[in-house]
Scaffold this active site. Structure first.
Site, mmCIF file in Angstrom:
data_model
loop_
_atom_site.group_PDB
_atom_site.id
_atom_site.type_symbol
_atom_site.label_atom_id
_atom_site.label_comp_id
_atom_site.label_asym_id
_atom_site.label_seq_id
_atom_site.Cartn_x
_atom_site.Cartn_y
_atom_site.Cartn_z
ATOM 1 N N LYS A 66 0.854 -1.188 0.000
ATOM 2 C CA LYS A 66 0.000 0.000 0.000
ATOM 3 C C LYS A 66 0.893 1.242 0.000
ATOM 4 C CE LYS A 66 -4.363 1.007 2.331
ATOM 5 N NZ LYS A 66 -5.092 0.789 3.581
HETATM 6 O O1 G3P Z 1 -9.522 1.868 4.026
HETATM 7 C C1 G3P Z 1 -9.379 3.175 4.458
HETATM 8 C C2 G3P Z 1 -9.966 3.317 5.788
HETATM 9 O O2 G3P Z 1 -9.262 2.571 6.727
HETATM 10 C C3 G3P Z 1 -10.263 4.665 6.252
HETATM 11 O O3 G3P Z 1 -11.478 4.541 6.865
HETATM 12 O O4 G3P Z 1 -13.281 5.187 8.349
HETATM 13 O O5 G3P Z 1 -10.920 5.921 8.835
HETATM 14 O O6 G3P Z 1 -12.176 6.917 6.944
HETATM 15 P P1 G3P Z 1 -12.005 5.714 7.801
#
Ligand code: G3P
Length: 217
Positions: A87
């Site tokens: 990543k």
């Molecule tokens: O896959 C990306 C993710 O981990 C971010 O999610 O909910 O932190 O915006 P969030």
């Protein structure tokens, strides 16, 4: 559409795997920290543990932000396990790193993507996956799902093989909307996946079927 789970929580990964619908896992440094996984060696071991639970791709994030560092870390991550996808953040050196890894046959997931232009660059550089963060766009009153549809259009116009991995999914409706506009993959928490399962009419219907069956017994 492929289903990835976005967590470093082993119990939730096992639950999703046992449900029989899991195609892969994504993590990030914040998700690792949430599970108390800190320190390089612990994090690397955790990636291998995850790979040993699931059959599909497991995204493992580089921490370096310079090209040499990303290459060094990405190659080490890719060597950990054949299921690892490296990543890489959508920054200038990240684009160079995507191209480097593509040329070497190392699979990548370009993360922190928030615009069609960034997604186009990721595809040009040969990313395996591109991760637009739809929930975080919704958080700032931009339309996350619209971004997915724009990327879909651009990739289809030119036949880019980079898979659109809708990330920052927060709930079941995000998954449905991503499926409608043609995301290749979604990654979200177990709660969002389980949200697809529930409907009160299913529970009421099943209760009635069982009650009627039991009348004759
Ligand atoms: O896959 C990306 C993710 O981990 C971010 O999610 O909910 O932190 O915006 P969030």
């Amino acid at each position: 559409m492929k289903f990835f789970i976005d967590t470093a929580n082993i119990d939730q990964i096992r639950d999703a795997q046992e449900l029989g619908i899991l195609d892969g896992v994504t993590t990030n440094p914040s998700l690792m920290a949430k599970e108390g996984i800190t320190g390089k060696n612990n994090i690397l071991k955790h990636y291998v543990d995850i790979c040993n639970i699931v059959d599909g791709d497991v995204s493992a994030e580089v921490i370096a932000t310079d090209l040499a560092g990303m290459i060094r870390e990405g190659e080490a991550l890719a060597d950990l396990h054949e299921q690892i996808v490296v990543k890489v953040p959508m920054i200038r050196d990240g684009v160079k790193a995507l191209k480097y890894f593509a040329d070497k046959g190392i699979r990548t997931n370009c993360t922190l993507v928030f615009s069609p232009g960034q997604a186009l660059l990721a595809a040009k550089a040969g990313a395996t996956y591109v991760s637009p963060f739809i929930g975080r766009l919704d958080d700032v009153s931009s339309d996350g799902i619209h971004l997915i549809s724009e990327i879909r259009l651009i990739y289809d116009n030119y036949g880019y093989e980079t898979e659109i991995l809708a990330a920052s999914i927060r709930h079941a409706m995000h998954i449905i909307d991503c499926a409608k506009v043609g995301a290749d993959v979604m990654t979200g928490p177990l709660s969002a996946i389980e949200g697809l399962l529930k409907h009160p009419l299913t529970d009421i219907g099943l209760e009635k079927f069982l009650a009627d069956y039991n009348k004759g017994n």
